[in-house]
Design an enzyme around this catalytic site. Structure first.
Site, short mmCIF file in Angstrom:
data_model
loop_
_atom_site.label_atom_id
_atom_site.label_comp_id
_atom_site.label_asym_id
_atom_site.label_seq_id
_atom_site.Cartn_x
_atom_site.Cartn_y
_atom_site.Cartn_z
N ASP A 29 54.14 36.57 20.72
CA ASP A 29 54.76 35.39 21.34
C ASP A 29 54.22 35.26 22.78
O ASP A 29 54.35 36.20 23.56
CB ASP A 29 56.29 35.62 21.35
CG ASP A 29 57.04 34.45 21.97
OD1 ASP A 29 56.39 33.55 22.55
OD2 ASP A 29 58.28 34.45 21.88
N GLU A 79 38.90 53.25 41.45
CA GLU A 79 39.03 54.21 40.35
C GLU A 79 38.14 53.76 39.20
O GLU A 79 38.30 54.22 38.08
CB GLU A 79 40.48 54.34 39.92
CG GLU A 79 41.15 53.06 39.48
CD GLU A 79 42.57 53.30 39.01
OE1 GLU A 79 42.75 54.04 38.06
OE2 GLU A 79 43.49 52.73 39.65
N CYS A 111 45.58 53.70 41.95
CA CYS A 111 45.80 52.46 42.71
C CYS A 111 46.24 52.71 44.15
O CYS A 111 46.46 51.76 44.92
CB CYS A 111 46.85 51.60 42.02
SG CYS A 111 46.34 51.09 40.40
N THR A 152 47.31 43.20 30.86
CA THR A 152 47.43 43.51 32.30
C THR A 152 46.08 43.91 32.91
O THR A 152 46.04 44.43 34.02
CB THR A 152 48.46 44.63 32.56
OG1 THR A 152 47.90 45.89 32.14
CG2 THR A 152 49.75 44.42 31.81
N SER A 201 55.16 55.49 32.79
CA SER A 201 54.52 55.07 34.05
C SER A 201 55.42 54.08 34.80
O SER A 201 55.51 54.12 36.03
CB SER A 201 53.13 54.49 33.81
OG SER A 201 53.19 53.21 33.22
N HIS A 233 52.82 47.15 44.88
CA HIS A 233 51.68 47.32 43.97
C HIS A 233 52.01 46.49 42.72
O HIS A 233 53.14 46.54 42.22
CB HIS A 233 51.48 48.79 43.61
CG HIS A 233 50.55 48.98 42.46
ND1 HIS A 233 49.31 48.37 42.42
CD2 HIS A 233 50.68 49.64 41.27
CE1 HIS A 233 48.71 48.68 41.27
NE2 HIS A 233 49.53 49.45 40.56
N LYS A 242 61.19 44.04 39.01
CA LYS A 242 62.25 45.03 38.73
C LYS A 242 62.45 45.93 39.95
O LYS A 242 63.58 46.28 40.29
CB LYS A 242 61.86 45.89 37.53
CG LYS A 242 61.96 45.18 36.22
CD LYS A 242 61.66 46.15 35.10
CE LYS A 242 61.67 45.45 33.76
NZ LYS A 242 61.36 46.35 32.66
N ASN A 276 45.75 42.99 36.95
CA ASN A 276 45.78 44.20 37.78
C ASN A 276 44.39 44.45 38.36
O ASN A 276 43.41 44.50 37.62
CB ASN A 276 46.21 45.40 36.93
CG ASN A 276 46.58 46.62 37.77
OD1 ASN A 276 46.41 46.63 39.00
ND2 ASN A 276 47.07 47.67 37.12
N SER A 309 48.90 55.94 40.06
CA SER A 309 49.30 56.88 39.01
C SER A 309 48.77 58.26 39.31
O SER A 309 47.75 58.43 39.97
CB SER A 309 48.77 56.39 37.67
OG SER A 309 49.57 55.34 37.21
P1 HMG Z 1 54.67 46.15 26.25
O1 HMG Z 1 54.26 46.43 24.89
O2 HMG Z 1 54.27 44.83 26.79
O3 HMG Z 1 56.24 46.44 26.47
O4 HMG Z 1 54.09 47.18 27.22
P2 HMG Z 1 57.57 45.67 26.17
O5 HMG Z 1 57.72 45.51 24.69
O6 HMG Z 1 58.57 46.45 26.95
O7 HMG Z 1 57.47 44.18 26.76
C1 HMG Z 1 57.28 43.94 28.11
C2 HMG Z 1 58.35 42.96 28.60
O8 HMG Z 1 58.20 41.73 27.88
C3 HMG Z 1 59.79 43.42 28.36
O9 HMG Z 1 60.52 42.98 29.47
C4 HMG Z 1 60.21 42.66 27.12
O10 HMG Z 1 61.61 42.46 27.02
C5 HMG Z 1 59.48 41.34 27.39
P3 HMG Z 1 61.47 44.02 30.24
O11 HMG Z 1 62.42 44.56 29.24
O12 HMG Z 1 60.55 45.09 30.76
O13 HMG Z 1 62.11 43.22 31.32
N1 HMG Z 1 59.29 40.53 26.17
C6 HMG Z 1 59.51 39.21 26.15
N2 HMG Z 1 59.91 38.34 27.10
C7 HMG Z 1 60.01 37.00 26.74
N3 HMG Z 1 59.73 36.56 25.49
C8 HMG Z 1 59.32 37.39 24.53
C9 HMG Z 1 59.19 38.79 24.83
N4 HMG Z 1 58.79 39.88 24.13
C10 HMG Z 1 58.88 40.94 24.97
N5 HMG Z 1 59.04 36.93 23.32
C11 HMG Z 1 53.60 48.33 29.23
C12 HMG Z 1 54.43 47.23 28.60
C13 HMG Z 1 53.94 48.46 30.68
C14 HMG Z 1 53.94 49.64 28.52
C15 HMG Z 1 52.12 47.97 29.01
O14 HMG Z 1 51.82 46.74 29.58
C16 HMG Z 1 51.20 49.03 29.59
O15 HMG Z 1 50.97 50.08 29.02
N6 HMG Z 1 50.63 48.71 30.78
C17 HMG Z 1 49.74 49.62 31.47
C18 HMG Z 1 50.48 50.63 32.32
C19 HMG Z 1 51.17 50.00 33.50
O16 HMG Z 1 50.84 48.92 33.93
N7 HMG Z 1 52.13 50.74 34.10
C20 HMG Z 1 52.79 50.28 35.29
C21 HMG Z 1 53.24 51.44 36.17
S1 HMG Z 1 51.92 52.56 36.53
C22 HMG Z 1 51.00 51.77 37.75
O17 HMG Z 1 51.45 50.82 38.32
C23 HMG Z 1 49.64 52.30 38.02
C24 HMG Z 1 48.48 51.50 37.43
O18 HMG Z 1 48.27 50.33 38.18
C25 HMG Z 1 47.23 52.37 37.38
C26 HMG Z 1 46.79 53.11 38.63
O19 HMG Z 1 47.53 53.54 39.47
O20 HMG Z 1 45.58 53.33 38.69
C27 HMG Z 1 48.77 51.07 36.01
#
Ligand code: HMG
Length: 390
Positions: A29, A79, A111, A152, A201, A233, A242, A276, A309
């Site tokens: 969706d 990175e 990051c 992302t 994460s 970030h 959040k 990102n 991270s």
């Molecule tokens: P996902 O599969 O998208 O997880 O993975 P989800 O099922 O929890 O869905 C995400 C959100 O969409 C949720 O909202 C759902 O409810 C919503 P929330 O509950 O969180 O408020 N959703 C909807 N909303 C409206 N209509 C719909 C619908 N369906 C679902 N139909 C995940 C999310 C973060 C796991 C994934 O994107 C990922 O693995 N990302 C990469 C890791 C990441 O970004 N981590 C962030 C923290 S770590 C960091 O910041 C460091 C980094 O930048 C790297 C570095 O430092 O080098 C990553």
């Protein structure tokens, strides 16, 4: 002496993928990406655009010829390095024509790298007040086709010139950093894409935010009321939202809470269209705030939350300087409008492209005419970059 960001610029890659199209292709969706992650589009880079060309474009967009002769340090935070030994900063130093008696090197901690680079640059200027340091945060975020992090991804570079008596903002001496040895996101040398414990994460990002913020309030006796905005970030804007809600103090006046929310919204405008960009993400948020908020003024304090991270995080703040708005680009969205849209099929082709080296380790690239800087060839494993003649 005040030290801070004298100029700030941004460059991103030439292609864009609309997440509406990605959602359709993945059978998801579209609201999950648009509302669930707060992302509309992501920048995609072909092989001829990498952290060097993006950093050179971002740097060139802010520097005068005179400044190129005054810079005595070039730091690339990344990175997504292109060599284990030679720093991307050395290539960028050459491409920009920075005067030869400069230190050039690369810095890494996911990051968080650019925040560490800013701190190092500040110490250098403190020691040597006439110095000018070019800090470049440059990354290409690639998670994998169909990976949870796929929507992302992104690519881009932020350039910051650090000097004494800066014209945009000054650093306050109020940093609180924290290190945790965790495995939330990492990329071993043998892998082109990261390993990610996605949900973990996000928990770590939020927990480091809260603990840093609590420690910051204790050490400096400042509250959210002292700031007009908090920049985060931005791995994807929804996570930052959040974080913002977690630290928003409900005892603040309604007016103040609304101002902080307005400024938060301004800070995610670019990220919503770029994705990102790892080390540069926080500073893309800062740039977005400065160029899209109408109510900022000199003297305003802005808090920043950096997270890399692994993990290292930091909470610190900056203060706007009189006349800062003259050094910004209110038309910057045009850069994003000019990117060429890719179909999902084209994006997947770009994703899997690799340099096709012959037995002597050489190859030539084509199709970089629309770039400002390009990787044009690899000759016996040496990478050659050039400014593209128009
Ligand atoms: P996902 O599969 O998208 O997880 O993975 P989800 O099922 O929890 O869905 C995400 C959100 O969409 C949720 O909202 C759902 O409810 C919503 P929330 O509950 O969180 O408020 N959703 C909807 N909303 C409206 N209509 C719909 C619908 N369906 C679902 N139909 C995940 C999310 C973060 C796991 C994934 O994107 C990922 O693995 N990302 C990469 C890791 C990441 O970004 N981590 C962030 C923290 S770590 C960091 O910041 C460091 C980094 O930048 C790297 C570095 O430092 O080098 C990553």
């Amino acid at each position: 002496m005040t030290i801070g960001i004298d100029k700030i610029g941004f460059a991103t890659s030439q292609y864009v993928l609309k997440l509406q199209d990605l959602a359709t292709a993945r059978g998801v969706d579209p609201d999950k990406f648009n509302k669930g992650l707060l992302l509309e589009e992501i920048s995609i880079a072909p092989l001829t655009e990498d952290i060097v060309t993006l950093a050179a474009s971002a740097g060139n967009s802010i520097l005068t010829e005179e400044e190129k002769q005054e810079i005595d340090m070039v730091i690339v935070a990344t990175e997504s390095g292109i060599d284990q030994s030679k720093a991307a900063a050395v290539f960028v130093h050459g491409l920009l024509g920075i005067q030869p008696f400069a230190r050039s090197f690369e810095i890494k901690e996911a990051c968080y790298g650019a925040t560490a680079a800013l701190h190092y640059a500040k110490l250098h200027v403190e020691n040597s007040p006439k110095s000018k340091v070019l800090v470049l945060a440059s990354d290409i975020a690639k998670y994998g086709i169909n990976a949870p992090g796929e929507p992302t991804q992104g690519s881009g570079s932020i350039a910051m010139l650090i000097t004494q008596n800066p014209r945009i903002l000054s650093f306050n001496d109020d940093n609180v950093a924290q290190t945790r040895n965790i495995n939330d996101f990492w990329r071993p040398n043998y892998s082109t894409t990261p390993f990610v414990n996605g949900v973990y994460s996000t928990q770590q990002y939020l927990d480091c935010l809260e603990t840093n913020w609590e420690e910051y309030k204790k050490r400096y006796n400042w509250t959210l009321d002292d700031f007009v905005a908090v920049c985060f970030h931005l791995p994807y804007p929804k996570l930052a939202l959040k974080g913002f809600r977690k630290i928003l103090d409900k005892s603040l006046s309604q007016e103040k809470q609304e101002l902080l929310q307005q400024h938060f919204d301004a800070s995610i405008i670019y990220s919503n269209r770029v994705g990102n960009i790892y080390t540069g993400s926080l500073f893309l948020g800062l740039l977005s705030l400065l160029e899209n908020a109408d109510t900022l003024k000199a003297g305003d304090k802005i808090a920043l939350y950096s997270y890399g991270s692994g993990a290292v995080s930091e909470f610190f703040s900056v203060q706007l300087v009189e006349g800062y708005e003259q050094y910004l680009d209110k038309e910057r969205a045009q850069v994003l409008d000019r990117r060429k849209p890719l179909t999902v099929e084209e994006y997947e082709k770009v994703f899997y492209e690799e340099a096709n080296l012959n037995p002597s380790g050489s190859t030539q690239f084509t199709g970089y005419e629309d770039q400002e800087y390009a990787l044009i060839e690899i000759v016996e494993h040496h990478r050659y970059y050039s400014k593209v003649e128009k």
